[in-house]
Design an enzyme around this catalytic site. Sequence first.
Site, PDB file in Angstrom:
ATOM      1  N   ASP A 223       2.761  -2.765   8.155  1.00  0.00           N
ATOM      2  CA  ASP A 223       1.740  -2.670   7.114  1.00  0.00           C
ATOM      3  C   ASP A 223       0.852  -1.461   7.374  1.00  0.00           C
ATOM      4  O   ASP A 223       0.875  -0.880   8.462  1.00  0.00           O
ATOM      5  CB  ASP A 223       0.903  -3.953   7.091  1.00  0.00           C
ATOM      6  CG  ASP A 223       0.293  -4.247   5.727  1.00  0.00           C
ATOM      7  OD1 ASP A 223       0.290  -3.343   4.863  1.00  0.00           O
ATOM      8  OD2 ASP A 223      -0.184  -5.379   5.518  1.00  0.00           O
ATOM      9  N   GLY A 224       0.063  -1.097   6.395  1.00  0.00           N
ATOM     10  CA  GLY A 224      -0.917  -0.040   6.544  1.00  0.00           C
ATOM     11  C   GLY A 224      -2.299  -0.626   6.746  1.00  0.00           C
ATOM     12  O   GLY A 224      -2.456  -1.836   6.935  1.00  0.00           O
TER      13      GLY A 224
ATOM     14  N   GLY B 256      -5.721  -2.806  -1.734  1.00  0.00           N
ATOM     15  CA  GLY B 256      -4.786  -3.145  -2.801  1.00  0.00           C
ATOM     16  C   GLY B 256      -4.914  -4.569  -3.290  1.00  0.00           C
ATOM     17  O   GLY B 256      -4.046  -5.064  -4.021  1.00  0.00           O
TER      18      GLY B 256
ATOM     19  N   GLY C 135      -7.095  -4.482   2.457  1.00  0.00           N
ATOM     20  CA  GLY C 135      -7.374  -5.149   1.197  1.00  0.00           C
ATOM     21  C   GLY C 135      -7.720  -4.223   0.058  1.00  0.00           C
ATOM     22  O   GLY C 135      -8.124  -4.685  -1.011  1.00  0.00           O
TER      23      GLY C 135
ATOM     24  N   ASP D  61      -6.789   0.286   5.755  1.00  0.00           N
ATOM     25  CA  ASP D  61      -7.790   1.154   5.139  1.00  0.00           C
ATOM     26  C   ASP D  61      -8.681   1.797   6.192  1.00  0.00           C
ATOM     27  O   ASP D  61      -9.123   2.932   6.026  1.00  0.00           O
ATOM     28  CB  ASP D  61      -8.635   0.353   4.146  1.00  0.00           C
ATOM     29  CG  ASP D  61      -7.781  -0.257   3.044  1.00  0.00           C
ATOM     30  OD1 ASP D  61      -6.963   0.480   2.465  1.00  0.00           O
ATOM     31  OD2 ASP D  61      -7.909  -1.465   2.789  1.00  0.00           O
TER      32      ASP D  61
ATOM     33  N   LYS E 163      -7.475   7.292   8.485  1.00  0.00           N
ATOM     34  CA  LYS E 163      -7.795   5.867   8.603  1.00  0.00           C
ATOM     35  C   LYS E 163      -8.472   5.507   9.931  1.00  0.00           C
ATOM     36  O   LYS E 163      -8.937   4.378  10.103  1.00  0.00           O
ATOM     37  CB  LYS E 163      -6.517   5.032   8.447  1.00  0.00           C
ATOM     38  CG  LYS E 163      -5.739   5.332   7.172  1.00  0.00           C
ATOM     39  CD  LYS E 163      -6.583   5.104   5.942  1.00  0.00           C
ATOM     40  CE  LYS E 163      -5.895   5.581   4.674  1.00  0.00           C
ATOM     41  NZ  LYS E 163      -4.596   4.979   4.426  1.00  0.00           N
TER      42      LYS E 163
ATOM     43  N   GLU F 243      -1.301 -10.744   2.891  1.00  0.00           N
ATOM     44  CA  GLU F 243      -1.036  -9.861   4.030  1.00  0.00           C
ATOM     45  C   GLU F 243      -1.417 -10.544   5.341  1.00  0.00           C
ATOM     46  O   GLU F 243      -0.688 -10.454   6.334  1.00  0.00           O
ATOM     47  CB  GLU F 243      -1.816  -8.553   3.882  1.00  0.00           C
ATOM     48  CG  GLU F 243      -1.234  -7.596   2.860  1.00  0.00           C
ATOM     49  CD  GLU F 243      -2.068  -6.345   2.693  1.00  0.00           C
ATOM     50  OE1 GLU F 243      -1.488  -5.271   2.530  1.00  0.00           O
ATOM     51  OE2 GLU F 243      -3.316  -6.438   2.717  1.00  0.00           O
TER      52      GLU F 243
ATOM     53  N   THR G 143       1.149   3.703   2.215  1.00  0.00           N
ATOM     54  CA  THR G 143       1.920   4.034   3.416  1.00  0.00           C
ATOM     55  C   THR G 143       3.175   3.174   3.494  1.00  0.00           C
ATOM     56  O   THR G 143       4.254   3.655   3.865  1.00  0.00           O
ATOM     57  CB  THR G 143       1.063   3.857   4.679  1.00  0.00           C
ATOM     58  OG1 THR G 143      -0.170   4.567   4.524  1.00  0.00           O
ATOM     59  CG2 THR G 143       1.780   4.415   5.906  1.00  0.00           C
TER      60      THR G 143
ATOM     61  N   GLY H 236       0.787  -1.220   0.000  1.00  0.00           N
ATOM     62  CA  GLY H 236       0.000   0.000   0.000  1.00  0.00           C
ATOM     63  C   GLY H 236       0.821   1.273   0.000  1.00  0.00           C
ATOM     64  O   GLY H 236       2.054   1.254   0.060  1.00  0.00           O
TER      65      GLY H 236
END
Length: 228
Positions: free
Chosen positions: A86-87, A103, A101, A89, A127, A109, A30, A28
Amino acid sequence: MEEQKKLVSQYAIDHYIKSNMHLGIGTGTTVFYAIKYLSDKIKSGDLKNLKLYPTSSDTKYLLAKENITYESKFTKFSKNIDITIDGADEILLEKKALIKGGGAAHLMEKIIAYNSHQLLIIADETKIVQTLGEKVSVPIEIVPDALPFITANLEKMNFNPVLRTCKFKAGPIITDNNNYILDVKMNIENPKGAEKYFKLLPGILEIGIFNHQNTKVIYYQNGQIKEI
């Protein structure tokens, strides 16, 4: 928001990532900044001997672009990953529950994250939500041949599943694992229950609701970096 993403990425790496770690790398916008900063730390010699486990073809591309080596095959995997960065949503802070998800990479992930001792989430202030599902739909990765059956079952539950497509190609988006994505709008009061419930439907491979037992969230809000 881009500056916020950059700041939380740098903070997370400076405070939590150490040499000799087994490190999962998410997907993603970020995470893009995290990879750039990670590259700087590796080149400077501040971080050494990292084993990196990418979660998507996009992430592999970004790592390769920075000349960062990664584990392309997990056949020799013998220990839990130390941290996955990780980023997300959406983030419900009080339960450390996530929607991921956007992406189309949430299957891998989740595999990498749930085999990690800690999931380190980095996010800008947009977010953070009060109810999971208030801004984005929940992505569900499915076996392509199961599409009509899963769609019918979800519609019986009064959901309106939408097959994810892309204006730059004909037909549905195909994930790295050669599957389809259904996006389903819902408000989630019980994230753990929802994650378990939807995966009971045959043909659903993974849902983009994350409830990792050891999640650390680093986010930007009210002009400062916070963590919970």
